[in-house]
Design a protein around this motif. Structure first.
Motif, PDB file in Angstrom:
ATOM      1  N   GLU A   2      39.236  14.799  23.354  1.00 28.97           N
ATOM      2  CA  GLU A   2      38.850  15.910  24.235  1.00 28.97           C
ATOM      3  C   GLU A   2      39.413  17.243  23.749  1.00 28.97           C
ATOM      4  N   TYR A  32      29.629  16.693  27.717  1.00 28.44           N
ATOM      5  CA  TYR A  32      30.374  16.274  26.529  1.00 28.44           C
ATOM      6  C   TYR A  32      29.526  15.307  25.702  1.00 28.44           C
ATOM      7  N   SER A  44      40.202   9.198  24.971  1.00 30.98           N
ATOM      8  CA  SER A  44      40.075  10.193  26.042  1.00 30.98           C
ATOM      9  C   SER A  44      38.673  10.067  26.649  1.00 30.98           C
TER      10      SER A  44
END
Length: 373
Positions: free
Chosen positions: A8, A75, A96
């Motif tokens: 991340e 994302y 993550s």
């Protein structure tokens, strides 16, 4: 071979970010390495990254997404677009936010999960209820969900042999590779020093509240010894309040961060780890390199694989027992010769975690996965 490490963000000073920088930098000798982040928001990596490495941030901002699901969706979309445009042979998630969706991106790369936490992390940290049984149930369900997600990867890498046994009860495509030492000894330790060092994020996980309570017992027998705690975190105020309430202000010190931990280890004759749980416990390896004996709770996972009990240090059980922690510390405080003997043993054992050894294991693993072995 093209390898992308995916996380991340890497602007924090945590152990996961440090290991990413360390391993990625070393692998540039053989592979084309890219580090992909999503939420750095203009901030640079805390740890030095080789100029050979491509650093790509997806330029997402946490504040733009009011919920975790929207953040995850954005994302995934941006990462998928990048991976289809920039071919990778391996994509390695550090566990993550991306670990839940990375295997769903069908870009042709092998997907590897490099898991930096104890497998039963959720069981140890779940506090949704005041009832222990409820917390344990929820933690168990989260752990099984982790297995379900991990099975979608081509391979999983965990940090300790203890965790490897747990993983392999549920899946076979798992390997164990220790985190490497990232520190070198600057000076010989001063075994006459009446100073104990603890290192870690100021967070309940690290058990510094238990350590400070144990030090109250220690101080009654050894009032001329001091405890230095290095690190920062959200628990600083509560820990300082505990120190003041126990009248330990002249014996326990919150030292903040240090840019030269090798030098700090050399100024102390004992290192203590009071964690309630660990993913591995790299700070024990660092103390070993510096020939400093260790006292540690025998928590999950890692300390029992780093410390040879009664040879390079002392393992304390059960976790959280402040009296037994105090007893172990005072046993070492009572004998300079014992501190020296254990410290030198710890230094000998530290070669198991040498960086060239660990990098060699990574290269062998990647070669095996690429060859379908």
């Amino acid at each position: 071979m093209n390898i992308a490490f995916i996380i991340e963000s890497n602007y924090n000073s945590g152990g996961m970010e440090r290991m990413l920088a360390t391993i990625a930098n070393e692998l540039t000798e053989w592979y084309e390495i890219t580090i992909i982040t999503a939420f750095n928001e203009g901030r640079e990596s805390f740890f030095s990254i080789s100029g050979k490495i491509k650093q790509r941030d997806l330029k997402l901002a946490q504040r733009d997404y009011p919920s975790g699901s929207l953040r995850k969706k954005a994302y995934c979309k941006c990462l998928e677009s990048y991976l289809f445009a920039h071919h990778q042979d391996f994509c390695i998630s550090l566990g993550s936010l991306e670990y839940g969706f990375l295997p769903l991106i069908k870009d042709g790369s092998k997907k590897v999960l490099w898991f930096h936490f104890a497998l039963n992390y959720d069981m140890m940290t779940c506090h949704v209820s005041k009832f222990r049984a409820v917390n344990r149930l929820v933690g168990t369900l989260k752990t099984y969900r982790r297995f379900w997600l991990a099975r979608k990867y081509d391979h999983v890498v965990c940090l300790s042999k203890e965790d490897l046994k747990r993983w392999r009860r549920h899946m076979s495509n798992v390997s164990q590779i220790y985190n490497p030492n990232t520190i070198t000894k600057s000076n010989e330790p001063d075994y006459t020093a009446k100073r104990v060092i603890a290192v870690g994020r100021l967070d309940p996980q690290k058990g510094f509240d238990v350590l400070i309570s144990a030090w109250k017992r220690v101080a009654e027998l050894y009032p001329d010894w001091t405890l230095d705690i290095y690190g920062e975190g959200d628990s600083r105020q509560s820990l300082q309040r505990q120190i003041d309430e126990l009248s330990l202000g002249d014996r326990v010190f919150l030292r903040g961060r240090s840019n030269d931990m090798s030098e700090e280890f050399a100024r102390h004759s004992i290192m203590v780890l009071s964690s309630r749980y660990e993913g591995f416990g790299l700070v024990l390896c660092e103390a070993s390199v510096c020939a400093v004996p260790q006292v540690s709770f025998s928590c999950e996972s890692g300390p029992s694989e780093i410390i040879s009990d009664r040879e390079s240090g002392i393992l304390v059980s059960p976790v959280g027992d402040e009296k037994k922690m105090a007893d172990a510390l005072t046993e070492l405080m009572a004998s300079e010769s014992l501190r020296r003997k254990m410290g030198l043993c710890a230094e000998r054992l530290s070669h198991r975690f040498a960086l060239p050894t660990i990098v060699g294991q990574w290269r062998s693993l990647l070669g095996d996965i690429a060859a379908g072995r």
